[in-house]
Design an enzyme around this catalytic site. Structure first.
Site, short mmCIF file in Angstrom:
data_model
loop_
_atom_site.label_atom_id
_atom_site.label_comp_id
_atom_site.label_asym_id
_atom_site.label_seq_id
_atom_site.Cartn_x
_atom_site.Cartn_y
_atom_site.Cartn_z
N GLY A 157 0.80 -1.22 0.00
CA GLY A 157 0.00 0.00 0.00
C GLY A 157 0.83 1.27 0.00
N LEU A 187 -5.57 -5.17 -4.37
CA LEU A 187 -5.72 -4.23 -5.48
C LEU A 187 -6.53 -2.98 -5.12
CD1 LEU A 187 -6.30 -6.81 -8.36
CD2 LEU A 187 -4.16 -5.71 -7.66
N ASP A 246 4.63 -3.76 6.76
CA ASP A 246 3.31 -3.88 7.35
C ASP A 246 3.36 -4.61 8.70
OD1 ASP A 246 3.93 -6.40 6.59
OD2 ASP A 246 2.10 -6.79 5.44
N CYS A 291 15.13 8.58 16.44
CA CYS A 291 14.85 7.39 15.63
C CYS A 291 13.47 6.86 16.03
CB CYS A 291 15.95 6.34 15.82
SG CYS A 291 15.82 5.32 17.30
N CYS A 308 -3.37 -4.14 8.36
CA CYS A 308 -4.47 -3.83 7.43
C CYS A 308 -5.39 -5.03 7.21
CB CYS A 308 -3.91 -3.40 6.09
SG CYS A 308 -3.09 -1.80 6.15
N CYS A 368 20.01 4.76 19.46
CA CYS A 368 20.62 5.93 18.81
C CYS A 368 21.23 6.93 19.78
CB CYS A 368 19.61 6.61 17.90
SG CYS A 368 18.43 7.67 18.77
ZN LIG Z 1 16.51 6.52 19.12
#
Ligand SMILES: [Zn+2]
Length: 387
Positions: A157, A187, A246, A291, A308, A368
C-alpha cells in the site's frame, strides 16, 4: 533620429525588436548577443553565439559585460519579454544601441537557427522538463536523482505510490524488497499491481508497472523477507530507505539497521482512516534527530496493533501517506527544504486534518543515544510478541 536619441529616455520606451534571423545576421556582423535568462534555463539550450548573463546580474553591473554605450547589444530571453525589460533598463542608463530578439529563444529554436545544446539526451530533456524548469532542481538536481538509489521496503500500500512517483520523478535505481505475491484483496490500494498479475511475486509485478512508466529507472528486486540476516545486504548502496513494512518486527529491524548504517529512514504507517509519517535520521544526526525507537521504545502488544488485513484500511489512505514519504525522499535526495526529521505528521482522513508533533531524540534510546555502541540486532519477532 539623433534628436530623439538625445531626448530624455523613460522607462517603457519602445526598444528595437529584431526577428531571430535578423538578430543572427547582426551577431555575425559583430553585435553582442546576451541571453538574460537564469542559468537553469540557459543550461537547457542557448542561441549559438550568445553569452549568458542573468537579468539581475546584467542590470547590476552592465559595464562588466558591455564594453561601451555604443556597443550593439542584442538581448534574448525565453519569449521576448524579459529581454525587452532589460533593454529598457539599459537604455535608461545611457546604452544607445540595443535590440531585443522577438519571441526569444523559443522563436530562435522554432526558426531552426543554430543552438548550443546541453549534454543531455532528448528523452531526459522531455521526460523531466517540468523538473528542469525548477531552479531548485535543474539538470544538476535531475542528474542527482538519476544517480540515486532508494530502497522501498514493501511493494504494498505505501510502497506502491511511493515507488510509482519516485520512478516517474527519475530516481535512477529503485530497490524493492518484498517476498509476498499479489492477492486480489491488495488491489483496492496497491496500485502497482494489476488484476492480471494476481499470484505473481509483488516485486516482479511492481517491476512491470514501474518499467512501463519510466524505462530509465533501474529496478532491483529483493524477493526476500527482511530479517537480521539480510537487512544490511538490502540496505547496501541505498541513499534513502522508505519504510512501507506492514509489521512491527520489520519496522524495528529497519530502524536499528538505518541507525547503524547512517541511512535516512522515511517512515509511514496507516490504520483504518489514519496515517502518520516522519523521517528518522538519527544515524546521521546522533543526539539531534530521533529514531523510531525514541518515539516508540517498545512495540505495542500484538492485540493492540492489528495490521491492514485485520483492521481494514481506507484504500486511498496509503496513497496519501506513501506520497508524503516519496516527497520526503525526493527532498532528502535533492537536499531541498526542511525534512520531516524530528516531527511526526499525523493525518486523519475522516476529519481531513493534519497534525504535527515535535519529536525529540531520547537521550536514553537503546539504539541511537549519542556515544552508544550499536547493541546488535535482536530477535525482532520475539521482541514484538512481547516475549
Ligand atoms: Zn533513538
Amino acid at each position: 533620429m539623433r534628436l530623439l536619441a538625445r531626448a530624455p529616455i523613460m522607462l517603457g520606451m519602445p526598444i528595437r525588436e529584431l526577428s531571430p534571423a535578423e538578430a543572427l545576421a547582426r551577431l555575425q556582423a559583430g553585435a553582442l548577443l546576451v541571453d538574460v535568462r537564469e542559468s537553469h534555463e540557459r543550461e537547457l539550450g542557448m542561441a549559438q553565439g550568445a553569452s549568458g548573463v542573468a537579468m539581475a546580474e546584467l542590470e547590476r553591473d552592465p559595464s562588466a559585460y558591455v564594453p561601451g554605450a555604443d556597443t550593439e547589444v542584442l538581448l534574448i530571453c525565453q519569449g521576448g519579454r524579459r529581454s525587452q525589460l532589460v533593454a529598457e533598463n539599459l537604455a535608461s542608463r545611457g546604452y544607445r544601441n540595443l535590440a531585443s530578439v522577438a519571441g526569444g529563444t523559443t522563436a530562435w529554436e522554432a526558426a531552426s537557427l543554430p543552438m548550443m545544446r546541453p549534454q543531455i539526451d532528448t528523452d531526459f530533456a522531455e521526460r523531466y522538463s517540468r523538473h528542469l524548469r525548477l531552479p531548485e532542481i535543474g539538470i544538476a538536481g535531475q542528474r542527482r536523482l538519476e544517480a540515486a538509489r532508494v530502497l522501498v521496503i514493501g511493494a504494498g500500500g505505501l510502497g506502491s505510490p511511493a515507488a510509482f512517483y519516485l520512478a516517474a520523478a527519475g530516481v535512477g535505481t529503485l530497490r524493492l524488497a518484498d517476498d509476498d505475491t499479489v492477492d486480489r484483496s491488495n488491489l483496492q490500494r496497491q496500485i502497482l499491481h494489476a488484476d492480471a498479475r494476481i499470484g505473481m511475486a509483488k516485486v516482479a509485478s511492481a517491476a512491470i508497472a514501474l518499467s512501463a512508466l519510466n524505462p530509465r529507472t533501474k529496478i532491483e528486486t529483493f524477493e526476500e523477507r527482511i530479517g537480521s540476516h539480510n537487512v544490511e545486504r538490502a540496505l547496501e548502496g541505498a541513499d534513502v530507505v522508505i519504510d512501507g513494512a506492514d509489521n512491527f518486527p520489520a519496522r524495528y529491524l529497519l530502524n536499528d539497521a538505518c541507525v547503524k548504517l547512517g541511512k535516512p529512514l522515511v517512515y509511514g504507517a496507516v490504520h483504518r482512516f489514519e496515517g502518520q509519517v516522519s523521517v528518522f535520521d538519527a544515524g546521521r544526526q546522533r543526539g539531534v534527530a530521533p529514531c523510531y525507537r525514541c518515539l516508540f521504545r517498545e512495540p505495542p502488544p500484538p492485540e493492540a496493533a492489528p495490521n491492514c488485513a485485520e483492521a481494514g484500511v481506507l484504500g486511498v489512505l496509503p496513497g496519501v501517506i506513501g506520497l508524503l514519504q516519496a516527497t520526503e525522499a525526493l527532498k532528502l535526495l535533492l537536499g531541498l527544504g526542511e525534512p520531516l526529521a524530528g516531527r511526526l505528521l499525523q493525518f486523519d482522513a475522516l476529519a481531513m486534518r493534519f497534525r504535527e508533533t515535535r519529536l525529540a531524540p531520547d537521550p536514553d534510546c537503546p539504539v541511537c543515544a549519542a556515544e552508544r555502541d550499536f547493541p546488535g540486532y535482536i530477535d525482532y519477532a520475539r521482541f514484538c510478541a512481547g516475549a
